[in-house]
Design an enzyme around this catalytic site. Sequence first.
Site, PDB file in Angstrom:
ATOM      1  N   ASP A 106       0.372   1.500  -0.216  1.00  0.00           N
ATOM      2  CA  ASP A 106      -0.201   1.040  -1.603  1.00  0.00           C
ATOM      3  C   ASP A 106       0.683   1.865  -2.687  1.00  0.00           C
ATOM      4  O   ASP A 106       1.149   2.846  -2.478  1.00  0.00           O
ATOM      5  CB  ASP A 106      -1.586   1.414  -1.575  1.00  0.00           C
TER       6      ASP A 106
ATOM      7  N   ASN B 177      -4.439 -10.552  -0.104  1.00  0.00           N
ATOM      8  CA  ASN B 177      -3.155 -10.485  -0.698  1.00  0.00           C
ATOM      9  C   ASN B 177      -2.740 -11.854  -1.443  1.00  0.00           C
ATOM     10  O   ASN B 177      -1.891 -12.179  -2.381  1.00  0.00           O
ATOM     11  CB  ASN B 177      -1.924  -9.759   0.012  1.00  0.00           C
TER      12      ASN B 177
HETATM   13  C1  FPP Z   1       0.784  -2.674  -1.941  1.00  0.00           C
HETATM   14  O1  FPP Z   1       1.162  -2.278  -3.134  1.00  0.00           O
HETATM   15  C2  FPP Z   1       1.843  -3.195  -1.278  1.00  0.00           C
HETATM   16  C3  FPP Z   1       1.726  -4.506  -0.743  1.00  0.00           C
HETATM   17  C4  FPP Z   1       0.554  -5.464  -0.929  1.00  0.00           C
HETATM   18  C5  FPP Z   1       3.013  -5.013  -0.126  1.00  0.00           C
HETATM   19  C6  FPP Z   1       3.658  -4.504   0.876  1.00  0.00           C
HETATM   20  C7  FPP Z   1       4.982  -4.932   1.357  1.00  0.00           C
HETATM   21  C8  FPP Z   1       6.200  -4.308   1.648  1.00  0.00           C
HETATM   22  C9  FPP Z   1       6.164  -2.844   1.361  1.00  0.00           C
HETATM   23  C10 FPP Z   1       7.206  -5.205   2.089  1.00  0.00           C
HETATM   24  C11 FPP Z   1       6.952  -5.652   3.573  1.00  0.00           C
HETATM   25  C12 FPP Z   1       6.990  -4.672   4.415  1.00  0.00           C
HETATM   26  C13 FPP Z   1       7.558  -4.650   5.739  1.00  0.00           C
HETATM   27  C14 FPP Z   1       7.431  -3.663   6.597  1.00  0.00           C
HETATM   28  C15 FPP Z   1       7.795  -6.241   6.426  1.00  0.00           C
HETATM   29  P1  FPP Z   1       0.474  -2.882  -4.371  1.00  0.00           P
HETATM   30  O2  FPP Z   1       1.281  -4.058  -4.900  1.00  0.00           O
HETATM   31  O3  FPP Z   1      -0.970  -3.110  -4.380  1.00  0.00           O
HETATM   32  O4  FPP Z   1       0.598  -1.504  -5.522  1.00  0.00           O
HETATM   33  P2  FPP Z   1      -0.458  -1.134  -6.839  1.00  0.00           P
HETATM   34  O5  FPP Z   1      -1.731  -1.015  -6.070  1.00  0.00           O
HETATM   35  O6  FPP Z   1       0.199  -0.011  -7.482  1.00  0.00           O
HETATM   36  O7  FPP Z   1      -0.504  -2.683  -7.376  1.00  0.00           O
END
Ligand code: FPP
Length: 239
Positions: free
Chosen positions: A14, A62
Amino acid sequence: MENAVPVHAGIIMDGNGRWAQRRGLVRTQGHLEGLKAAKRITKAASDLGIRYLTLYAFSTENWKRTSEEVGFIMGLIRQYLKSEFDFSRRNRIRVRYAGDFEGLPTDIQKEITETIAQTADYNGMQVILAINYGGRDEIIRAFRRLTTARSCESQFTSLKENDITEFLDNPDVPDPDLIIRSAGEYRTSNFLLWEGAYSELYVSQKLWPDWDKEDLEAAIADFSGRQRRFGGVLEGKNG
Ligand code: FPP
């Protein structure tokens, strides 16, 4: 010391969006850096002797994000699956999947199927990619599989935990000993609800794109000092 390295660690990656916003960048830039962090931490976990690593890359919730952001993350996942095979081969990493496979774009389904097949014989760490994954959704799907496999209604009056466990996405994978969450939020966000019933939780304030091997080591050091009782009591102690 109570525990050493966890056999199975799950990570809620996150803070990508916040990482970008703090730098005046678009959110997608945070996901790009988040992918780099996922690669660093996969290597670190393998070097540290973790046997199973589940990465929460995309949840069933998501999809509510803008189509631009969803499209970008799917693109990263595509890129990851295409480009990581050499890394998996060098490190003997077996790639697996958890989630609602049918709900993924068909080209990603194909990449996942190929990656799973190409790495099936590797005996190093197993990386479970949780993509379009939700803990409740997994339990519902387990129930559906169970009802298909066993038609007799009387099965349900004597239902046991193992009957459900058997139909989860990866029934042979041991429950996670440790669930790590970056970016400071104290919740599990529908991650490994069934499997994580007794997992130790570790929350780090650091945003996911900033994660490095030292952060994983700190999480493991913290975990290694925990007393795990699984609802029981420690021998020779009152509680
Ligand atoms: C959460 O941060 C992250 C995600 C929803 C996406 C994670 C995806 C990756 C790191 C890429 C794919 C990885 C692999 C291993 C295939 P957020 O966007 O919720 O952050 P925030 O809470 O600060 O808005």
